[in-house]
Motif scaffolding. Structure first.
Motif, PDB file in Angstrom:
ATOM      1  N   GLU A  99       1.584  77.251 106.350  1.00  0.00           N
ATOM      2  CA  GLU A  99       1.025  76.833 105.097  1.00  0.00           C
ATOM      3  C   GLU A  99       0.650  75.553 104.344  1.00  0.00           C
ATOM      4  OE1 GLU A  99       0.860  80.736 102.160  1.00  0.00           O
ATOM      5  OE2 GLU A  99       2.287  79.585 101.978  1.00  0.00           O
ATOM      6  N   ALA A 100       0.626  75.807 103.359  1.00  0.00           N
ATOM      7  CA  ALA A 100       0.462  74.282 102.259  1.00  0.00           C
ATOM      8  C   ALA A 100       0.807  72.880 103.171  1.00  0.00           C
ATOM      9  CB  ALA A 100       2.136  74.580 101.768  1.00  0.00           C
ATOM     10  N   PRO A 101      -0.231  72.376 104.121  1.00  0.00           N
ATOM     11  CA  PRO A 101      -0.379  70.956 105.205  1.00  0.00           C
ATOM     12  C   PRO A 101      -0.293  70.020 104.071  1.00  0.00           C
ATOM     13  CG  PRO A 101      -1.964  71.895 105.168  1.00  0.00           C
ATOM     14  CD  PRO A 101      -1.887  72.910 104.730  1.00  0.00           C
ATOM     15  N   GLN A 102       0.605  69.444 103.843  1.00  0.00           N
ATOM     16  CA  GLN A 102       0.041  67.578 103.473  1.00  0.00           C
ATOM     17  C   GLN A 102       0.170  66.669 104.947  1.00  0.00           C
ATOM     18  OE1 GLN A 102       2.889  65.510 101.482  1.00  0.00           O
ATOM     19  NE2 GLN A 102       1.356  64.159  99.692  1.00  0.00           N
ATOM     20  N   LEU A 103      -1.062  65.686 104.943  1.00  0.00           N
ATOM     21  CA  LEU A 103      -0.641  64.615 106.077  1.00  0.00           C
ATOM     22  C   LEU A 103       0.158  63.546 104.842  1.00  0.00           C
ATOM     23  CD1 LEU A 103      -0.720  64.028 108.448  1.00  0.00           C
ATOM     24  CD2 LEU A 103      -2.888  63.074 108.376  1.00  0.00           C
ATOM     25  N   VAL A 104       1.163  62.570 105.188  1.00  0.00           N
ATOM     26  CA  VAL A 104       1.541  61.401 104.891  1.00  0.00           C
ATOM     27  C   VAL A 104       2.285  60.595 105.916  1.00  0.00           C
ATOM     28  CG1 VAL A 104       3.577  60.753 103.903  1.00  0.00           C
ATOM     29  CG2 VAL A 104       2.689  63.053 103.359  1.00  0.00           C
ATOM     30  N   ARG A 105       1.482  59.141 105.529  1.00  0.00           N
ATOM     31  CA  ARG A 105       2.064  58.541 106.341  1.00  0.00           C
ATOM     32  C   ARG A 105       3.120  57.368 106.054  1.00  0.00           C
ATOM     33  NH1 ARG A 105      -0.071  54.474 109.981  1.00  0.00           N
ATOM     34  NH2 ARG A 105      -2.284  56.938 110.372  1.00  0.00           N
ATOM     35  N   HIS A 106       4.230  56.835 106.634  1.00  0.00           N
ATOM     36  CA  HIS A 106       5.367  56.871 106.263  1.00  0.00           C
ATOM     37  C   HIS A 106       5.750  55.304 108.074  1.00  0.00           C
ATOM     38  CE1 HIS A 106       8.991  55.721 104.406  1.00  0.00           C
ATOM     39  NE2 HIS A 106       9.767  55.497 105.429  1.00  0.00           N
ATOM     40  N   ASP A 107       6.220  54.133 107.313  1.00  0.00           N
ATOM     41  CA  ASP A 107       6.337  53.376 108.657  1.00  0.00           C
ATOM     42  C   ASP A 107       5.842  53.380 109.233  1.00  0.00           C
ATOM     43  OD1 ASP A 107       7.942  52.135 106.113  1.00  0.00           O
ATOM     44  OD2 ASP A 107       9.754  52.904 107.700  1.00  0.00           O
ATOM     45  N   GLY A 108       4.350  53.670 109.177  1.00  0.00           N
ATOM     46  CA  GLY A 108       2.743  53.687 110.278  1.00  0.00           C
ATOM     47  C   GLY A 108       3.183  54.801 110.667  1.00  0.00           C
ATOM     48  N   LYS A 109       3.898  55.261 110.882  1.00  0.00           N
ATOM     49  CA  LYS A 109       3.983  56.880 111.050  1.00  0.00           C
ATOM     50  C   LYS A 109       3.395  57.826 110.497  1.00  0.00           C
ATOM     51  CE  LYS A 109       8.217  56.231 114.133  1.00  0.00           C
ATOM     52  NZ  LYS A 109       9.648  56.420 114.783  1.00  0.00           N
ATOM     53  N   LEU A 110       2.766  59.079 110.969  1.00  0.00           N
ATOM     54  CA  LEU A 110       2.376  60.611 110.150  1.00  0.00           C
ATOM     55  C   LEU A 110       2.856  61.693 110.539  1.00  0.00           C
ATOM     56  CD1 LEU A 110      -2.010  59.859 111.687  1.00  0.00           C
ATOM     57  CD2 LEU A 110      -0.432  59.439 109.625  1.00  0.00           C
ATOM     58  N   PHE A 111       3.126  62.342 109.078  1.00  0.00           N
ATOM     59  CA  PHE A 111       4.149  63.519 109.314  1.00  0.00           C
ATOM     60  C   PHE A 111       3.604  64.996 108.446  1.00  0.00           C
ATOM     61  CE2 PHE A 111       6.600  59.555 109.443  1.00  0.00           C
ATOM     62  CZ  PHE A 111       8.021  60.067 110.408  1.00  0.00           C
ATOM     63  N   LEU A 112       3.374  65.160 108.882  1.00  0.00           N
ATOM     64  CA  LEU A 112       2.629  66.600 108.664  1.00  0.00           C
ATOM     65  C   LEU A 112       3.344  68.006 107.760  1.00  0.00           C
ATOM     66  CD1 LEU A 112      -0.183  68.147 107.844  1.00  0.00           C
ATOM     67  CD2 LEU A 112      -0.136  69.340 109.980  1.00  0.00           C
ATOM     68  N   PHE A 113       3.492  67.387 106.386  1.00  0.00           N
ATOM     69  CA  PHE A 113       4.923  68.469 106.303  1.00  0.00           C
ATOM     70  C   PHE A 113       3.968  70.142 105.946  1.00  0.00           C
ATOM     71  CE2 PHE A 113       6.281  64.359 105.105  1.00  0.00           C
ATOM     72  CZ  PHE A 113       7.666  64.976 104.889  1.00  0.00           C
ATOM     73  N   TYR A 114       4.994  70.524 106.044  1.00  0.00           N
ATOM     74  CA  TYR A 114       4.622  72.271 105.674  1.00  0.00           C
ATOM     75  C   TYR A 114       5.517  73.324 105.267  1.00  0.00           C
ATOM     76  CZ  TYR A 114       6.229  73.082 109.692  1.00  0.00           C
ATOM     77  OH  TYR A 114       7.066  73.454 111.492  1.00  0.00           O
ATOM     78  N   SER A 115       5.161  74.124 104.805  1.00  0.00           N
ATOM     79  CA  SER A 115       5.566  75.729 104.628  1.00  0.00           C
ATOM     80  C   SER A 115       5.712  76.409 104.916  1.00  0.00           C
ATOM     81  CB  SER A 115       5.528  75.883 102.621  1.00  0.00           C
ATOM     82  OG  SER A 115       5.309  74.304 101.953  1.00  0.00           O
ATOM     83  N   ALA A 116       7.088  77.516 105.004  1.00  0.00           N
ATOM     84  CA  ALA A 116       5.824  78.346 105.882  1.00  0.00           C
ATOM     85  C   ALA A 116       7.509  80.107 105.783  1.00  0.00           C
ATOM     86  CB  ALA A 116       6.959  77.938 107.086  1.00  0.00           C
ATOM     87  N   ASN A 117       7.293  80.558 106.108  1.00  0.00           N
ATOM     88  CA  ASN A 117       7.506  82.153 106.028  1.00  0.00           C
ATOM     89  C   ASN A 117       6.982  83.194 104.453  1.00  0.00           C
ATOM     90  OD1 ASN A 117       9.502  84.466 105.537  1.00  0.00           O
ATOM     91  ND2 ASN A 117      10.741  83.220 107.117  1.00  0.00           N
ATOM     92  N   ALA A 118       8.108  83.875 103.761  1.00  0.00           N
ATOM     93  CA  ALA A 118       7.030  84.844 102.787  1.00  0.00           C
ATOM     94  C   ALA A 118       7.508  83.982 101.181  1.00  0.00           C
ATOM     95  CB  ALA A 118       7.895  86.455 102.325  1.00  0.00           C
ATOM     96  N   PHE A 119       6.252  83.765 100.827  1.00  0.00           N
ATOM     97  CA  PHE A 119       6.056  82.511  99.250  1.00  0.00           C
ATOM     98  C   PHE A 119       7.424  82.900  98.188  1.00  0.00           C
ATOM     99  CE2 PHE A 119       3.625  85.126  97.923  1.00  0.00           C
ATOM    100  CZ  PHE A 119       3.154  85.348  96.643  1.00  0.00           C
ATOM    101  N   ASP A 120       7.011  84.541  98.050  1.00  0.00           N
ATOM    102  CA  ASP A 120       8.088  85.850  97.386  1.00  0.00           C
ATOM    103  C   ASP A 120       9.018  86.479  97.638  1.00  0.00           C
ATOM    104  OD1 ASP A 120       6.791  87.089  99.296  1.00  0.00           O
ATOM    105  OD2 ASP A 120       6.628  88.409  97.887  1.00  0.00           O
ATOM    106  N   LYS A 121      10.304  85.295  98.485  1.00  0.00           N
ATOM    107  CA  LYS A 121      11.034  85.786  98.855  1.00  0.00           C
ATOM    108  C   LYS A 121      11.868  84.345  99.059  1.00  0.00           C
ATOM    109  CE  LYS A 121      10.340  90.044 101.008  1.00  0.00           C
ATOM    110  NZ  LYS A 121       8.958  90.691  99.824  1.00  0.00           N
ATOM    111  N   ASP A 122      13.739  84.770  99.038  1.00  0.00           N
ATOM    112  CA  ASP A 122      14.063  83.244  99.370  1.00  0.00           C
ATOM    113  C   ASP A 122      14.646  82.884 100.690  1.00  0.00           C
ATOM    114  OD1 ASP A 122      15.651  85.208 101.530  1.00  0.00           O
ATOM    115  OD2 ASP A 122      17.655  85.015  99.756  1.00  0.00           O
ATOM    116  N   VAL A 123      13.067  83.046 101.457  1.00  0.00           N
ATOM    117  CA  VAL A 123      13.396  82.944 103.124  1.00  0.00           C
ATOM    118  C   VAL A 123      12.376  81.480 102.990  1.00  0.00           C
ATOM    119  CG1 VAL A 123      14.269  84.776 103.902  1.00  0.00           C
ATOM    120  CG2 VAL A 123      11.814  84.661 103.679  1.00  0.00           C
ATOM    121  N   TYR A 124      11.566  81.599 101.226  1.00  0.00           N
ATOM    122  CA  TYR A 124      10.492  80.077 102.050  1.00  0.00           C
ATOM    123  C   TYR A 124      10.907  79.475 102.220  1.00  0.00           C
ATOM    124  CZ  TYR A 124       5.956  78.617 101.037  1.00  0.00           C
ATOM    125  OH  TYR A 124       4.832  77.934 100.097  1.00  0.00           O
TER     126      TYR A 124
END
Length: 340
Positions: free
Chosen positions: A223-248
């Protein structure tokens, strides 16, 4: 004679033309200045509950928008430096007529349509699923108004749609990325992308699945995608696993275009639980006027995972780009220089 020597010595010192020890003829050395003190900060930068931050810089002020609390549909914080944050009310006093108040999640704002557009998640009255709406304002502090009869996106058959994140490419074209809420039905979750109309109010063209929760560390949620451009490249940041646990945790993928294809990084996750910050995630990457890269994200105090108070606090850590890849210096509790 004594008065004459005293006068000569005074003139000599004023002109810095002779030594104060008298006789060497060397000019006096100016005192060395102390280097200016570097302002520092320590995490967390906001200690109250402020989940799912999204931020924008307007005229020297940072605005951070977060998931609803008891007093606001979309609470907003303001800051001059990404470090000192002040509450500034509710930017969405009324949700769209298609939605119910009380579950307004993960808002993000972009400058578009002659003002500012707020993409937010809320509960659809028609489907009883979380869906995505868009609201407009003339100022980043709102008030934003959603005058649509229907949500922008509502994949009810896939569990709903959440976590909308807008992106403007180098030509000014607008794109949107989001997640289907498949985990609400016990199904896989996907990150989607689509082009937006020029005014940012409707989807245009095809909708594309970019990523799916198929890595072990992601478990049942991506979940929680964010597309970012840096030095001409595209990076899609995201989060994963259970948000209410320490594995997020946070990971990223490299993409060939806003609609992919995208390839997950082998070093994922790049931000994970530490002794001071549990379940860090739903991050938002920002670039300062000086060109520095920083990551805003929320995290639980380890002794209070899942709490309402203090809840998920706001953290800030530097991102370095090493061999073209993002490396998050955190979660960090040591003092570090304030962003420039």
């Amino acid at each position: 004679m004594v008065r004459r020597l005293a006068g000569i010595l005074s003139l000599c010192l004023l002109a810095a033309g002779c030594s104060s020890s008298g006789g060497s003829g060397e000019p006096a050395r100016p005192a060395e200045k102390e280097p200016p003190a570097v302002a520092t900060f320590t995490n967390p930068v906001f200690t109250d509950n402020f989940p799912d931050p999204g931020a924008i810089l307007v005229d020297g002020t940072w605005y951070a928008y977060g998931t609803n609390n008891a007093a606001a549909n979309v609470p907003v914080l303001t800051s001059p430096d990404l470090v000192t944050w002040t509450g500034a009310g509710d930017v969405l006093p009324e949700v769209g007529k298609w939605a119910e108040a009380g579950n307004t999640w993960a808002p993000e704002v972009i400058a578009a349509d002659g003002g500012y557009l707020l993409y937010y998640t809320a509960r659809s009255r028609a489907t009883n699923r979380q869906c995505i709406g868009v609201a407009r304002a003339t100022e980043p502090q709102g008030p934003f108004v959603d005058d649509a009869d229907e949500p922008l996106i509502c994949q009810a058959d896939e569990g709903g749609s959440i976590d909308a994140s807008p992106y403007a490419d180098e030509s000014g074209a607008l794109w949107l990325h989001w997640k289907n809420d498949g985990n609400a039905l016990g199904r896989p979750t996907h990150l989607y992308g689509s082009r937006l109309s020029k005014d940012g109010r409707t989807l245009e063209g095809k909708t594309v699945r970019l990523l799916t929760n198929d890595a072990a560390w992601e478990d049942h949620v991506i979940e929680a995608p964010q597309l970012v451009r840096h030095d001409g490249k595209l990076f899609l940041f995201y989060s994963a696993n259970a948000f209410d646990k320490d594995v997020y945790a946070v990971g990223y993928a490299e993409c060939d275009s806003p609609l992919g294809p995208c390839r997950k990084a082998s070093e994922n996750p790049i931000l994970r639980t530490s002794p001071a910050a549990a379940g860090p995630g739903h991050s938002f990457l920002v670039t300062t006027p000086a060109g520095e890269t920083w990551l805003l994200y929320h995290a639980w105090p380890p002794e209070a995972i899942g709490s309402v108070v203090p809840g998920r606090q706001l953290w800030l850590d530097r991102v370095d780009w090493i061999d073209g890849r993002p490396v998050v210096q955190g979660p960090t509790t040591d003092p570090q220089p304030v962003p420039r």
